[in-house]
Design a protein around this motif. Structure first.
Motif, PDB file in Angstrom:
ATOM      1  N   PRO A  36     -21.246 -21.496 -25.136  1.00  0.00           N
ATOM      2  CA  PRO A  36     -20.302 -22.478 -25.712  1.00  0.00           C
ATOM      3  C   PRO A  36     -18.877 -22.286 -25.197  1.00  0.00           C
ATOM      4  O   PRO A  36     -18.179 -23.259 -24.903  1.00  0.00           O
ATOM      5  CB  PRO A  36     -20.381 -22.201 -27.224  1.00  0.00           C
ATOM      6  N   PHE A  37     -18.461 -21.023 -25.079  1.00  0.00           N
ATOM      7  CA  PHE A  37     -17.118 -20.741 -24.577  1.00  0.00           C
ATOM      8  C   PHE A  37     -17.007 -21.086 -23.093  1.00  0.00           C
ATOM      9  O   PHE A  37     -15.957 -21.513 -22.622  1.00  0.00           O
ATOM     10  CB  PHE A  37     -16.768 -19.269 -24.805  1.00  0.00           C
ATOM     11  N   LEU A  38     -18.116 -20.888 -22.374  1.00  0.00           N
ATOM     12  CA  LEU A  38     -18.116 -21.181 -20.946  1.00  0.00           C
ATOM     13  C   LEU A  38     -17.870 -22.662 -20.700  1.00  0.00           C
ATOM     14  O   LEU A  38     -17.152 -23.035 -19.760  1.00  0.00           O
ATOM     15  CB  LEU A  38     -19.454 -20.753 -20.339  1.00  0.00           C
ATOM     16  N   LEU A  39     -18.445 -23.510 -21.531  1.00  0.00           N
ATOM     17  CA  LEU A  39     -18.209 -24.949 -21.394  1.00  0.00           C
ATOM     18  C   LEU A  39     -16.728 -25.283 -21.617  1.00  0.00           C
ATOM     19  O   LEU A  39     -16.133 -26.065 -20.865  1.00  0.00           O
ATOM     20  CB  LEU A  39     -19.071 -25.712 -22.402  1.00  0.00           C
ATOM     21  N   ILE A  40     -16.137 -24.680 -22.653  1.00  0.00           N
ATOM     22  CA  ILE A  40     -14.715 -24.930 -22.940  1.00  0.00           C
ATOM     23  C   ILE A  40     -13.845 -24.418 -21.805  1.00  0.00           C
ATOM     24  O   ILE A  40     -12.928 -25.105 -21.337  1.00  0.00           O
ATOM     25  CB  ILE A  40     -14.321 -24.261 -24.273  1.00  0.00           C
ATOM     26  N   LEU A  41     -14.121 -23.193 -21.343  1.00  0.00           N
ATOM     27  CA  LEU A  41     -13.338 -22.612 -20.248  1.00  0.00           C
ATOM     28  C   LEU A  41     -13.449 -23.444 -18.981  1.00  0.00           C
ATOM     29  O   LEU A  41     -12.461 -23.645 -18.267  1.00  0.00           O
ATOM     30  CB  LEU A  41     -13.802 -21.181 -19.976  1.00  0.00           C
ATOM     31  N   SER A 427     -15.958 -23.724 -11.704  1.00  0.00           N
ATOM     32  CA  SER A 427     -15.898 -23.981 -13.144  1.00  0.00           C
ATOM     33  C   SER A 427     -16.987 -24.945 -13.591  1.00  0.00           C
ATOM     34  O   SER A 427     -17.713 -24.697 -14.567  1.00  0.00           O
ATOM     35  CB  SER A 427     -14.522 -24.535 -13.526  1.00  0.00           C
ATOM     36  N   LEU A 428     -17.113 -26.065 -12.883  1.00  0.00           N
ATOM     37  CA  LEU A 428     -18.117 -27.053 -13.268  1.00  0.00           C
ATOM     38  C   LEU A 428     -19.535 -26.545 -13.004  1.00  0.00           C
ATOM     39  O   LEU A 428     -20.480 -26.894 -13.714  1.00  0.00           O
ATOM     40  CB  LEU A 428     -17.863 -28.360 -12.523  1.00  0.00           C
ATOM     41  N   GLY A 429     -19.670 -25.692 -11.984  1.00  0.00           N
ATOM     42  CA  GLY A 429     -20.964 -25.056 -11.740  1.00  0.00           C
ATOM     43  C   GLY A 429     -21.363 -24.156 -12.894  1.00  0.00           C
ATOM     44  O   GLY A 429     -22.530 -24.125 -13.312  1.00  0.00           O
ATOM     45  N   LEU A 430     -20.398 -23.420 -13.438  1.00  0.00           N
ATOM     46  CA  LEU A 430     -20.684 -22.565 -14.592  1.00  0.00           C
ATOM     47  C   LEU A 430     -21.028 -23.408 -15.820  1.00  0.00           C
ATOM     48  O   LEU A 430     -21.876 -23.022 -16.634  1.00  0.00           O
ATOM     49  CB  LEU A 430     -19.488 -21.664 -14.878  1.00  0.00           C
ATOM     50  N   ALA A 431     -20.379 -24.552 -15.952  1.00  0.00           N
ATOM     51  CA  ALA A 431     -20.736 -25.462 -17.046  1.00  0.00           C
ATOM     52  C   ALA A 431     -22.173 -25.955 -16.880  1.00  0.00           C
ATOM     53  O   ALA A 431     -22.927 -26.055 -17.863  1.00  0.00           O
ATOM     54  CB  ALA A 431     -19.773 -26.650 -17.071  1.00  0.00           C
ATOM     55  N   ALA A 432     -22.564 -26.241 -15.643  1.00  0.00           N
ATOM     56  CA  ALA A 432     -23.950 -26.648 -15.383  1.00  0.00           C
ATOM     57  C   ALA A 432     -24.922 -25.518 -15.709  1.00  0.00           C
ATOM     58  O   ALA A 432     -26.033 -25.758 -16.204  1.00  0.00           O
ATOM     59  CB  ALA A 432     -24.100 -27.075 -13.922  1.00  0.00           C
ATOM     60  N   MET A 433     -24.505 -24.279 -15.447  1.00  0.00           N
ATOM     61  CA  MET A 433     -25.334 -23.130 -15.812  1.00  0.00           C
ATOM     62  C   MET A 433     -25.556 -23.084 -17.321  1.00  0.00           C
ATOM     63  O   MET A 433     -26.658 -22.806 -17.803  1.00  0.00           O
ATOM     64  CB  MET A 433     -24.655 -21.839 -15.366  1.00  0.00           C
ATOM     65  N   ALA A 434     -24.504 -23.346 -18.071  1.00  0.00           N
ATOM     66  CA  ALA A 434     -24.621 -23.352 -19.532  1.00  0.00           C
ATOM     67  C   ALA A 434     -25.609 -24.427 -19.982  1.00  0.00           C
ATOM     68  O   ALA A 434     -26.449 -24.195 -20.863  1.00  0.00           O
ATOM     69  CB  ALA A 434     -23.253 -23.587 -20.158  1.00  0.00           C
ATOM     70  N   ILE A 435     -25.531 -25.595 -19.356  1.00  0.00           N
ATOM     71  CA  ILE A 435     -26.411 -26.707 -19.746  1.00  0.00           C
ATOM     72  C   ILE A 435     -27.858 -26.400 -19.389  1.00  0.00           C
ATOM     73  O   ILE A 435     -28.768 -26.590 -20.212  1.00  0.00           O
ATOM     74  CB  ILE A 435     -25.937 -28.006 -19.068  1.00  0.00           C
TER      75      ILE A 435
END
Length: 502
Positions: A36-41, A427-435
């Motif tokens: 959840p924090f990774l998406l915000i970051l 950053s957006l790649g890490l958000a994709a990882m979270a998803i």
């Protein structure tokens, strides 16, 4: 052959790597907390990287003016114009200096309730273009979300914990996907789009993780020095070991400026400049004088991080701010003359001046450009114009130099637009990882269970990983406490529960 033996023989993962499920379990716990924090970051960090492009689009009528051939008005006249838009008890605290011909001139005022307000003035006509709340400005809200979740100190600690647990997530994730037995490096580094269902999601998640691991590690390590708990202690440790703040920042150099009559003693520190009449740096109102007196009483303990500056180099955060001796009725240096003096020292644009708000204050120039090697922090006597201290990158310790480069890269500033795009991609790649991680959990989730991977039937030695976690807990004590809490909770609450095997 018993059922248990058959199950073990049928599990290539268990045969291939003892401890696989233990690594997977800790990867799951780390991801559960971090995602959840990774998406915000990721979202807030991407936006902040593009601040130079976004803000003029958000506030064009305040930030942008039509460039003209005529000369701009003096900074003192513009400051007087800006004061007309503020209450009488407002105090000017910061003057950002930007010399682009199509940009307005900004001044930051502190109001009686402590809030800060920016006033924008047309540098050619003196027209007040509008105001913005410093705290509620879009990019400031974005920055505070990124650093503190808008929750103050608790949010700052949560974000610090999320950064630390990202290290666990990265380490366990790489170990889980590391090529073993017949798996080739190409298979580990290139997605297999022929797969379907959860197998495809798992493959995409793992391959993206390998590609993003280095960038994510760089983000974490460059961001941690700025955190409010560990970062503050790390800065103090680096300073005490002469690896952080410049020499003399904790004493050994005079911190009180000379009286104007002693200006000759500083003749070698400043270039000659013609005298010019100037307005005092603070209003003459009795309330302003009372505020100045209160600030003067607190001045001896003031450091750079206490000043109303939007950004300052990490190395100088703990540097004590010099004081001026009250001049006995003499005027302060004019702002226009100060800007000319700073330009003669080689800093012409893109810096901030913390204005003296008391008779003992000094002008503090903070130059925080994209290239760390030209960072400057300059203290100037508000009466004589003497340069009290000029701190440069070459004065930093080795730790602070490394942090300066890490910060510039982290913020997408070091090599221009390409740096911004690279940071956004990571950053957006890490958000994709979270998803993808959430999708994988959702597909395999059991009912009435957390869905953590099952335990190893016999606890593997894994001495290296245990040592690594202990070291992480020692280096990051806040994380160490949560590691211990997770380990105890996992052992006490979930040991006897039946959970999904794979």
């Amino acid at each position: 052959m018993t059922t248990t033996t058959a199950q073990r023989a049928a599990s290539p993962v268990s045969a291939a790597s003892a401890g696989y499920r233990t690594l997977w379990r800790w990867h799951f716990y780390a991801g559960l907390f971090v995602m959840p924090f990774l998406l915000i970051l990721a979202i807030t960090g991407t936006l902040y990287c593009f601040q130079p492009q976004i803000e003029p689009l958000l506030y064009p009528h305040r930030l942008i003016v039509e460039a003209q051939a005529q000369p701009q008005l003096s900074r003192d006249v513009l400051l007087a114009k800006a004061r007309t838009a503020m209450p009488a008890n407002a105090v000017a605290v910061t003057a950002p200096i930007e010399t682009a011909p199509n940009r307005s001139v900004e001044f930051v005022f502190r109001l009686a309730d402590g809030a800060k307000q920016s006033v924008y003035v047309n540098p050619y006509s003196g027209e007040v273009l509008g105001t913005l709340s410093v705290e509620n400005r879009f990019m400031q809200v974005d920055r505070m979300l990124h650093r503190k979740l808008l929750l103050g100190k608790p949010g700052e600690l949560l974000m610090e914990l999320a950064a630390c647990w990202t290290l666990v997530m990265l380490g366990t994730g790489i170990a889980l996907w590391w090529p073993r037995e017949k798996t080739t490096a190409r298979a580990a580094l290139w997605p297999r789009f022929a797969l379907r269902g959860r197998a495809l999601w798992k493959n995409l998640h793992a391959v993206m993780g390998i590609w993003l691991a280095l960038g994510a590690l760089a983000f974490v390590l460059s961001g941690l020095p700025w955190t409010g708990s560990w970062g503050k202690q790390f800065k103090a440790l680096a300073t005490s070991a002469n690896l952080g703040a410049p020499a003399g920042s904790w004493g050994g150099l005079p911190l009180r400026s000379a009286l104007p009559g002693d200006h000759a003693a500083h003749a070698g520190d400043m270039p000659a400049a013609p005298a010019a009449p100037a307005a005092p740096a603070v209003p003459d109102a009795s309330q302003a004088k009372a505020e100045a007196k209160a600030e003067t009483e607190a001045m001896p303990g003031m450091v750079m991080d206490d000043l109303p500056l939007p950004l300052t180099p990490w190395a100088v955060g703990n540097v004590k701010v010099p004081e001026s001796t009250e001049p006995g009725g003499m005027q302060a240096l004019s702002l226009q003359r100060l800007v000319a003096l700073v330009a003669s020292l080689g800093v012409k644009s893109g810096y901030n001046i913390a204005l003296p708000t008391s008779p003992s204050g000094v002008y503090t120039v903070s130059y925080f450009p994209a290239d760390p090697k030209i960072e400057r922090t300059i203290y100037i006597d508000q009466y004589s114009g003497a340069v009290l201290k000029d701190i440069r990158y070459s004065d930093y310790g080795v730790v602070s130099q490394a942090v300066s480069y890490g910060t510039s890269l982290h913020m997408g500033r070091y090599f221009g637009l390409a740096n911004q795009i690279l940071c956004a991609a990571i950053s957006l790649g890490l958000a994709a990882m979270a998803i993808t991680g959430c999708v994988m959990w959702w597909i395999r989730r059991p009912r009435r269970s957390l869905g953590a991977p099952s335990r190893e039937r016999a606890p593997p030695p894994m001495r290296g990983w245990k040592t690594g976690l202990v070291l992480l807990g020692i280096v990051f004590p806040l994380m160490g406490a949560t590691l211990l809490a997770v380990w105890l909770t996992d052992g006490l609450l979930f040991r006897s529960k039946h959970e999904l095997a794979s």
